[in-house]
Design a protein around this motif. Structure first.
Motif, mmCIF file in Angstrom:
data_model
loop_
_atom_site.group_PDB
_atom_site.id
_atom_site.type_symbol
_atom_site.label_atom_id
_atom_site.label_comp_id
_atom_site.label_asym_id
_atom_site.label_seq_id
_atom_site.Cartn_x
_atom_site.Cartn_y
_atom_site.Cartn_z
ATOM 1 N N GLU A 1 -50.265 18.681 15.014
ATOM 2 C CA GLU A 1 -49.309 18.834 15.879
ATOM 3 C C GLU A 1 -48.423 20.071 15.312
ATOM 4 N N ALA A 2 -48.028 20.991 16.385
ATOM 5 C CA ALA A 2 -47.231 22.241 16.014
ATOM 6 C C ALA A 2 -45.982 21.580 15.000
ATOM 7 N N ASP A 3 -45.637 22.643 13.915
ATOM 8 C CA ASP A 3 -44.699 22.297 13.301
ATOM 9 C C ASP A 3 -43.741 23.650 13.092
ATOM 10 N N GLY A 4 -43.174 23.835 14.195
ATOM 11 C CA GLY A 4 -42.144 25.202 14.176
ATOM 12 C C GLY A 4 -43.198 26.415 13.914
ATOM 13 N N SER A 5 -42.663 27.235 13.135
ATOM 14 C CA SER A 5 -43.577 28.386 12.654
ATOM 15 C C SER A 5 -44.496 28.136 11.791
ATOM 16 N N ARG A 6 -44.658 26.896 11.290
ATOM 17 C CA ARG A 6 -45.705 26.864 10.055
ATOM 18 C C ARG A 6 -47.287 26.722 10.956
ATOM 19 N N PRO A 7 -48.124 26.891 10.054
ATOM 20 C CA PRO A 7 -49.463 26.874 10.756
ATOM 21 C C PRO A 7 -49.889 25.574 11.059
ATOM 22 N N ARG A 8 -50.800 25.097 12.128
ATOM 23 C CA ARG A 8 -51.367 23.848 12.428
ATOM 24 C C ARG A 8 -52.335 23.510 11.053
ATOM 25 N N GLU A 9 -52.224 22.344 10.851
ATOM 26 C CA GLU A 9 -53.403 21.714 9.679
ATOM 27 C C GLU A 9 -54.828 21.410 10.450
#
Length: 791
Positions: free
Chosen positions: A765-773
């Protein structure tokens, strides 16, 4: 049958309590020697017959044994307190009242009896043994050993005071009421005599008052005509409105004002040439305690459910019912002065004082056009220096024109005050919702099932979210989880989050979505289409049963009864901007067809423009609520007429019923976020229902309801889905910009493909500005996953 069973148990408790108290009070220490050698099972033997002849207790051998047991082995004479509390327990069962006060009194009496018995155990008086009992003496010895004699007395005294202070506040009132009701039943013969004496006294007082009035009139004959007119214009009345002493002499007015349920009329003094003004006092609703109804019910899956107590809401502060006569007279003077400038003659004027506004009803001369008064709205507002006035020309069903003027001292309407009325407690409506108080102070209760859908619109801060909280709270106080379920859609994310506590009782579940309070616009589309699918399935169910609506179905098949579903959308404008046609279509279908199957919409928006409240939506929402808006255009968009731009905010609303041509002005009640949290936490703290209500999946891609509009295969995935999956696994990096550059996709399509990868378990899932895993480590695992998805 259940009522009869409760009454029988109550009568048995009352008789048992009276027997035990009488036996304990008849205790005689000499009786112990008579039956000391007898065992309990020898009570019917010849030896017991011989012993009974020498017993002093009037209740025989059994009463003597019971009194000795309670006094010697338990708590001594203080045991009378918990035993007598059983009487009030039984009385509550017989009268079908709430058991909460009786149980609270039983707990208090047990604790205070132990406390008093321990106190007597500390004394060395000769009667200490019978006043303390075995338990009191044991506790007294224990406390005196641990904290000393003086410390024990101080501790017991503090415990007694604390128990009486904290437990006595909500306990002695209902118990005294029950005792007074019992005494009233016993003293009916005496009350008849008392009533006759009171009636005779009233007649004498009335005769004396008439004589005094005649004398007073004779004295006033010689006084100036103006003063005489002022005196004779005052009629002695018995009302809630105090008459000023400088206008009427004290002997002309009754000393005590009687509080009445129906409206009363007061005629105020006028000056020559002005029409008389009559004050219609508002209706006084009959109060009722909601906690006296049956609070505990059984649900379908045999889990007990308890309705929230009214004590969860804040207590209503004392309200001064006095009317500011000076303000009314001044407003009347300014109003008539301004109308006289434009040659508008008023024959008669009357007023009704509401919580926020006062309605002046003016009967015009026969030659005056109503449109002339309507055109003076701004001039009258300037003359009265009012924040905003509203003219009703004419008042429906009356030969008068209405002018609503804001009160100098507005009053807050509290949710507790409108729920604690007889009308709501005994309501037979299917889905009763409390909207507030009318100008005549009448509590207005509507049936959501008859509306059948409600549109709420108004500016920011006007009271929309509070209105939604009031509507949901009303349904929680009136309906069990078996009767109603909620679908909550909150694009603002912060307005309905406190209802998360209802997830195990009132909130429905959606297949493929974990959230029960929907905040994402695309998931909102999916949720609404799930409701549409539920509507279609319900129609099939009604068709098979051969009935026309949900009411007939639930009466015919009570074991398979369907719950009502209330869909609440707190901000329609945001959904219309993000989803547009996808949202409007299911809302329109639900509004057009869902009434018969028990699905009802409550839609709120703060932007009442035509691109949000479209003609199709408005045509299917006959019941509407308008709060304060910025312009007449917005008011016409909501109500098809002006008036909402003159509202005062903070819950001041215009309600357009589906069965009436004109709007009603209502002051909505206030409920705080803390009170809503208390109600929902109380419900959420109960045992969860075993069988949750799950809506069917709609005829679209299951999951979060996303579609790729024109770029879909038959299974709902984008044709570039497999290439995108291989790309992110090879690079072990997942971003929308990567898909745009490498696959040459547009931003919207790349975003949809990324959501599909997330749903398939390839990326996180998207986590703000962090890249997706990236959740797949190699291409072999990816190919296996893709084959499984294709099967």
């Amino acid at each position: 049958m259940k009522r009869l069973k409760s009454e029988i148990i109550g009568i048995m408790l009352m008789l048992g309590s009276l027997f035990l108290v009488s036996a304990i009070l008849s205790f005689n220490s000499g009786d112990e020697a008579c039956y000391g050698a007898l065992a309990w099972h020898d009570i019917f033997s010849n030896a017991a017959r011989d012993a009974a002849e020498n017993i002093h207790n009037p209740f025989g051998l059994f009463g003597a044994r019971l009194s000795t047991f309670f006094i010697r082995s338990v708590l001594g004479y203080p045991v009378i307190l918990p035993v007598s509390s059983m009487f009030f327990w039984g009385l509550s069962l017989v009268r079908s009242k709430s058991l909460k006060p009786a149980l609270l009194f039983f707990l208090y009496s047990v604790l205070i009896a132990i406390n008093v018995a321990t106190m007597f155990g500390l004394t060395k008086a000769p009667f200490g043994d019978v006043m303390a009992g075995a338990i009191g003496r044991m506790l007294a010895a224990l406390l005196s050993t641990i904290i000393g004699f003086t410390g024990a007395w101080v501790l017991l005294g503090v415990i007694a005071v604390v128990l009486t202070f904290y437990m006595g506040r909500g306990m002695f009132g209902p118990i005294l009421q029950a005792a007074m009701a019992l005494l009233h039943g016993i003293g009916k013969p005496f009350s008849a005599v008392k009533a006759k004496l009171a009636e005779r006294g009233k007649k004498k007082a009335e005769e004396h008052r008439l004589k005094q009035e005649k004398k007073e009139r004779k004295r006033e004959v010689q006084k100036p005509a103006r003063e005489l007119h002022l005196r004779e214009s005052v009629k002695p009345v018995s009302s809630l409105i105090p008459i000023k002493d400088e206008i009427v002499k004290p002997e002309l007015v009754q000393q005590e004002f009687s509080f009445v349920e129906l409206p009363v009329v007061v005629q105020l003094p006028t000056v020559p040439g002005e029409p008389e003004m009559i004050i219609h006092q508002g209706i006084r609703e009959k109060e009722a305690d909601l906690d006296e109804r049956r609070l505990k019910v059984q649900t379908k899956d045999r889990e007990p459910y308890r309705f929230p107590s009214i004590d969860l809401l804040e207590k209503v502060p004392e309200d001064d019912d006095r009317i500011d006569e000076h303000h009314l007279a001044e407003s009347k003077r300014k109003l008539l002065e301004k109308l006289s400038i434009y040659k508008i003659e008023v024959v008669r004027i009357s007023t009704t004082v509401g919580p926020r506004v006062t309605l002046f009803e003016m009967e015009l001369a026969p030659d005056v056009k109503v449109s002339r008064v309507k055109s003076l709205e701004n001039d009258l507002a300037m003359a009265l220096a009012a924040r905003g006035i509203r003219i009703i020309a004419p008042i429906p069903g009356k030969n008068a024109v209405g002018v609503e003027i804001p009160n100098g001292k507005p009053k807050t309407v509290w949710l507790r005050s409108v729920l604690q009325v007889e009308k709501f407690k005994n309501s037979t409506l299917k889905l009763p919702i409390v909207l507030g108080k009318t100008i005549s102070n009448e509590v207005f209760i509507a049936d959501l099932a008859a509306m059948p859908h409600l549109l709420i619109a108004g500016a920011t801060g006007a009271g929309k979210s509070v209105c939604i909280n009031v509507i949901i709270s009303s349904l929680l106080y009136a309906c069990s989880p078996d009767k109603v379920k909620f679908v909550l859609i909150d694009p603002k994310r912060v307005e309905l989050f406190q209802y998360q506590h209802l997830k195990n009782h009132f909130l429905v579940r959606f297949p493929g979505i974990e959230e029960q309070i929907i905040t994402d616009p695309q998931k909102a589309v999916y949720a609404l289409k799930s409701v549409v699918k539920e509507m279609e399935q319900r129609y099939e169910t009604l068709e098979k049963a051969g009935v026309r609506n949900i009411g007939d179905y639930n009466r015919r098949l009570p074991e398979e009864a369907l719950p009502y579903i209330v869909v609440v959308i707190d901000e329609l404008a945001d959904l219309m901007i993000t989803a547009g046609r996808d949202v409007e279509e299911p809302i329109t279908r639900i509004a057009q067809l869902a009434r018969a199957v028990g699905i009802h919409l409550i839609v709120a928006t703060q932007r009442p423009s035509v691109d949000v409240i479209t003609g199709i939506i408005k045509a299917n929402f006959p019941s509407r609520i308008a709060f304060q808006v910025a312009s007449k255009v917005d008011s016409r968009t909501i109500l098809d007429g002006s008036g909402a731009e003159q509202l005062l905010g903070n819950g001041d609303m215009l309600y357009q019923p589906s069965d009436q041509p004109k709007t009603m002005r209502i002051q909505g009640p206030y409920v705080s976020s803390g009170e809503v949290e208390e109600i929902t936490s109380f419900i959420g703290g109960q045992h969860a229902l075993k069988n949750m209500y799950v809506l069917p999946a709609p005829d679209m891609q299951k999951g979060n309801g996303l579609q790729s509009s024109g770029y879909q295969e038959k299974d709902g995935r984008d044709p570039m889905f497999a290439d995108a999956a291989r790309l992110v696994v090879i690079h072990q990096q997942a971003s929308v910009s990567l898909l745009q550059r490498r696959l040459r996709l547009g931003f919207s399509r790349a975003g949809r493909v990324m959501d599909q990868l997330e749903y398939s378990g390839i990326v996180s899932e998207a986590d703000g500005s962090r890249p997706r895993e990236v959740l797949i480590n190699n291409e072999d695992s990816l190919e296996l996953l893709l084959r499984n998805l294709d099967e």
